[in-house]
Design a protein around this motif. Structure first.
Motif, mmCIF file in Angstrom:
data_model
loop_
_atom_site.group_PDB
_atom_site.id
_atom_site.type_symbol
_atom_site.label_atom_id
_atom_site.label_comp_id
_atom_site.label_asym_id
_atom_site.label_seq_id
_atom_site.Cartn_x
_atom_site.Cartn_y
_atom_site.Cartn_z
ATOM 1 N N LEU A 432 35.070 58.743 77.021
ATOM 2 C CA LEU A 432 34.171 58.245 78.180
ATOM 3 C C LEU A 432 34.525 59.388 79.241
ATOM 4 N N ALA A 433 35.297 60.347 79.298
ATOM 5 C CA ALA A 433 35.434 61.281 80.370
ATOM 6 C C ALA A 433 34.466 62.483 79.857
ATOM 7 N N ALA A 436 31.093 61.380 80.993
ATOM 8 C CA ALA A 436 30.746 61.566 82.491
ATOM 9 C C ALA A 436 30.452 62.865 83.022
ATOM 10 N N GLU A 437 31.180 63.685 82.234
ATOM 11 C CA GLU A 437 30.838 65.122 82.619
ATOM 12 C C GLU A 437 29.462 65.363 82.180
#
Lengths: 543, 410
Positions: A432-433, A436-437
């Motif tokens: 998920l990170a 997000a980026e």
């Protein structure tokens, strides 16, 4: 749950607007909530895609009605746990599902108006075997073959894929330049061969361009030398010659200003001999033919009626066969007649590798896949996928096998490409990170369904589906070290006998009786935020 | 240098469970006609770290930097080329060990153990030998070693290949008990049932085979197996990297709970820094077989000093689209450990590289309390000889004065 979310009507242009807190239905659409990408044309429209795998244990319903759209220049994140159908979605779009055991059962994949699943009904028939839960499949191979052939018009030039494992996606026995060169020849053959045949080495601009380049090489910066080299390439009419000249100078180092003879010698490749011209002309004919056939195929898929294209198909097969043998036959006269084309493809490859920030592209082009590290190979894969300038890039876990520092390089590269080329990217990942980026919009998948779709800020600030909330609560965060990690109980269900109703209900903390019986409809909650959950009672989304 | 380590005690005052000193492992590269040795892969090149009771030490770094090898060396699953790992040295001995290594530091050449053999150094080495015979796990044999091994366990990275597909779960978990002859058969099986309960599995799972479990469940079985002998120290070799985030949280929570209940010590090896931050008390950062930075977790994540640590931290994506950070993008890949760059091993990719970096290897020095870093950006204010002389008193001062070893450059 739904009531606990405050329904505020934010002031226009405030931060709430940016983060996508829902507007009352009557509120006019503000331009700030709809980024430019939202008004761009839709390049890929996937509707109700179903893909099943027929195994000895039963039918695995890997995708059970997946729908989404991607607009030009947009990055769509596809996120979910292992086994939720992310990769199957990508493979279904490009029709790379291994058959048997897998088959795309129904749905539409609309790419530039052409339905890539146009022939689905004719490809196979299904007959359930009584009392076993198994299915007898009768495949019609000519129909499947016809469909596969037509996919060549889309794969690469239209939709390009970066696979998860770069080491297994490359061919170990061909050099990097040969592999990227093959992709270049297939997708941009006419352009490349035409440029080579019409190179004007006697142009009056060429000599001054060389003088200028050598002058710059004496005391100019690297960037200046490059610009001058590219000007030389333009003067000759073959851009890759600029790249070659640049690397000749770079290799010469301090004695770069005395490189004139080297450059003149290198220019010999732009004056093909009679044999080579004959060969190049034939190659050009094939490339044009490929292009024509691909156009016919695309029109065919657009109209949905298969043509009787026997002749074209045969020709197509012939041409693809020739490409395959191009790199195997390197010795003898035939090999020499190909040298001009091979050189051209080599230097084009070098140019492409430069574009993905590889420090020594000449050595890497000559090298073989086993000589490169995972990060390098992944960049080579990206260069290869982008060599055909696709409309859509399917990136299937492009950074999962890589270290964080290399991952940062690759993500930076993808962001850069999106802004420079305008390619739409489907980014598949469980991280998920990473989403997000990079992503603009996110689809959260669970057990073969898309459970929530939202713009990226909206999803992270206001996750609606209990599964999305669970996922976000379970990731450890660097910026919140004291955050308690809350795990989702249980694990992803077996898709042979998926849970009835909502597939998430056995793990859901808010499960209600209705969840066990019927699958919730996808409802709209706020601007372009949709969710499939009974906790929300917004209007049902229309396809 | 590599042997340099702080004699300052770790934030927790608990006794030391495992203490590695200057451990080195070279793997030979063989080639040529007769497979002769043509070089070495310097997988681990002088790593020192301590793990105290109830503490989790995170070990981070990129793939190929030697993290896993360190984990295996600490358990003696592979034999080291040189160095010692001490198991439960008494506090006084531990202090003395640190002093000895501090003094030996200048005379330990990075490549092959002791360079100069002055009488003082020889004396120190003799004393070290004595301590090693008693406490170093590399010197133990037979029954003594077996006793130590009971207390040191490991959970492997890949739950799909670390469980034998032909054994029932009951036998998988009971195997360590059988090897160490613990209890009767019925007692062993009783213990297995308890262990499964502890990691959140049911007694009915006893009679199943590994292929019937998901990745998260298998990792729990791996943990149960590691816990069977009531160990004191567990090496967790990327225990969650093969798992999904939601399952990862389950495993991390189990590990935390077990640590509190049984005062376990962990060495948590991972390349995933957010996970390390969530679970560790202190963190060791490795690059190409060397420790580049070591600090308590909060200190390291809020004030990273080494350029590599800074780049590593800035490269981690944060799951928050509103948070946009300045990012340090490292160029290129990790160099090959078979031919590490001279001087500081990070200088080929370092954004803050100086001329000295390509010649002189920076020692691991203490720059703030409990915070150690190996980088020329942070000058060694504490002259090594003066510091140890102050600590050791007059006798050591005399010893130091007589030594012919020059102070470290830096």
């Amino acid at each position: 749950m739904a009531a606990s979310i405050p329904e505020r009507a934010p002031a226009m242009g405030s931060k709430e607007m940016m983060t996508g807190v829902p507007l009352p239905a009557t509120a006019p659409l503000s331009t700030s909530t709809e980024p430019e990408a939202a008004r761009a044309p839709v390049v890929l429209d996937v509707r109700d895609l179903k893909t099943y795998f027929f195994t000895y244990d039963g039918v695995v319903k890997a995708l059970d009605g997946v729908s989404f759209k991607i607009r030009k220049g947009e990055t769509l994140g596809l996120v979910g746990e292992t086994g939720c159908g992310k990769s199957v979605t990508a493979f279904s779009i490009t029709r790379l599902i291994t058959d048997p055991p897998g088959r795309v059962m129904s749905g539409k994949v609309l790419f530039r108006g052409a339905n890539l699943l146009w022939n689905l009904e004719r490809e196979a028939t299904f007959k359930p075997i009584r009392n076993t839960g198994r299915v007898k499949i009768r495949r019609r191979f000519r129909q499947i073959q016809a469909a596969t052939e037509r996919m060549a018009a889309v794969r690469g030039s239209g939709i390009s894929t970066i696979f998860q494992e770069p080491t297994s996606a490359m061919n170990p026995i061909f050099s990097i330049a040969d592999q990227i060169g093959e992709a270049l020849l297939i997708h941009r053959g006419t352009l490349i061969v035409d440029a080579l045949l019409n190179a004007h080495t006697d142009d009056p601009r060429v000599d001054p361009a060389i003088d200028h380049l050598l002058e710059i090489a004496r005391h100019g910066t690297n960037a200046e030398v490059r610009t001058a080299a590219m000007a030389l390439g333009d003067a000759v009419g073959v851009p890759s010659f600029g790249t070659q000249a640049y690397y000749i100078l770079r290799e010469a180092g301090p004695s770069a200003s005395e490189c004139r003879p080297d450059i003149i010698r290198a220019m010999a490749r732009l004056r093909p001999s009679g044999f080579q011209r004959t060969y190049l002309k034939r190659e050009l004919r094939y490339a044009e033919l490929r292009k024509q056939i691909n156009d016919v195929f695309l029109t065919e898929m657009r109209t949905g009626t298969p043509h009787r294209m026997a002749r074209a198909s045969v020709n197509r097969k012939h041409t693809s066969m020739r490409i395959r043998t191009l790199y195997l036959d390197v010795w003898g006269i035939r090999g020499r007649s190909r040298q001009a084309l091979k050189d051209e493809l080599f230097w084009r490859t070098v140019g492409l590798l430069e574009g993905v920030a590889i420090a020594n592209p000449v050595q890497v082009s000559r090298g073989f896949p086993h000589e490169l590290s995972g990060g390098m190979l992944q960049r080579v894969m990206i260069a290869m996928s982008l060599s055909s300038e696709p409309d859509i890039l399917l990136a299937d876990e492009p950074t999962t096998a890589l270290d964080v520092t290399i991952q940062a390089q690759i993500l930076e590269l993808m962001r850069d490409l999106k802004s420079r080329v305008g390619t739409a990217i489907v980014l598949i990942t469980h991280d998920l990170a990473v989403i997000a980026e990079v992503a603009d919009r996110v689809c959260v998948m669970y057990a073969g369904h898309i459970v929530e779709t939202a713009p990226v800020r909206d999803l992270y600030n206001r996750p609606l589906h209990p599964y999305t909330q669970g996922l976000l609560a379970s990731i450890p965060r660097l910026d919140q070290p004291d955050k308690e990690l809350i795990s989702i109980p249980g694990s992803v269900p077996n898709l042979i006998t998926p849970p009835s109703g909502c597939r998430f209900h056995p793990r859901c903390p808010y499960a209600m009786p209705v969840c066990k019986t019927t699958h919730p409809p996808t409802t709209v909650e706020g601007t372009s935020h949709t969710v499939a959950c009974y906790l929300y009672t917004g209007p049902v989304a229309v396809e | 240098m590599t042997a340099e380590r702080g004699s300052a005690v770790s934030p927790t005052q608990a006794p030391v469970v495992v203490s590695a000193h200057n451990v080195r492992k070279l793997f030979p590269i063989r080639g040529g006609v007769f497979s002769t040795k043509i070089g070495d892969v310097r997988a681990v090149d002088g790593v020192s770290l301590d793990v105290r009771e109830g503490e989790t030490v995170g070990l981070v770094g990129e793939s190929g930097c030697g993290k896993t090898t360190v984990g295996r060396l600490l358990l003696r699953l592979i034999e080291p080329t040189s160095g010692h790992t001490f198991y439960r040295p008494p506090e006084a001995t531990f202090e003395r060990l640190n002093q000895i290594y501090d003094q030996l530091a200048p005379s330990l050449s990075p490549s092959d153990g002791v360079a100069s053999a002055s009488p003082e150094v020889a004396k120190l080495l003799e004393e070290l030998d004595g301590i090693a015979d008693q406490y170093s796990i590399y010197r133990q044999r037979g029954k003594n070693l077996a006793k130590v091994r009971e207390k040191l366990q490991i959970v492997f990275q890949d739950p799909f290949s670390s469980l034998s597909p032909r054994m029932l779960i009951r036998d998988v978990v009971a195997e360590p008990l059988e090897i160490h002859h613990v209890g009767t058969r019925s007692q062993r099986y009783q213990r297995v049932a308890e262990l499964l309960q502890e990691v959140g599995l049911n007694p009915e799972h006893l009679w199943r085979f590994p292929h019937e479990f998901s990745g998260g469940q298998r990792q729990r079985i791996g943990i149960a197996r590691a816990l069977a002998l009531r160990p004191e120290f567990i090496v967790l070799d990327e225990p969650t990297s093969a798992l999904d985030v939601s399952v990862q949280a389950q495993i991390l929570n189990i590990l935390r709970r077990l640590q509190q209940e049984q005062r376990l010590s962990y060495l948590f090896i991972s390349h995933h820094l957010s996970v390390v931050r969530a679970i560790s008390h202190s963190v060791v950062v490795m690059y190409l077989g060397k420790v580049v930075e070591r600090a308590p977790t909060d200190e390291l994540f809020t004030r990273p000093l080494h350029p590599y640590t800074q780049a590593l931290l800035s490269a981690i994506p944060i799951p928050d689209p509103d948070l946009k950070r300045e990012r340090i993008i490292l160029q290129g890949d990790v160099p090959s450990p078979a031919a590490p760059p001279p001087g500081c091993r990070f200088h080929t990719r370092c954004p803050a590289v100086m001329p000295i970096c390509s010649n002189v290897e920076p020692p691991l020095i203490q720059v703030r309390e409990h915070h150690y870093v190996a980088c020329h950006l942070y000058p060694d204010t504490r002259a090594p000889s003066a510091a140890s002389a102050a600590e050791l008193g007059p006798a050591a001062g005399a010893l130091e004065g007589g030594a012919t070893v020059p102070p470290i450059a830096g």
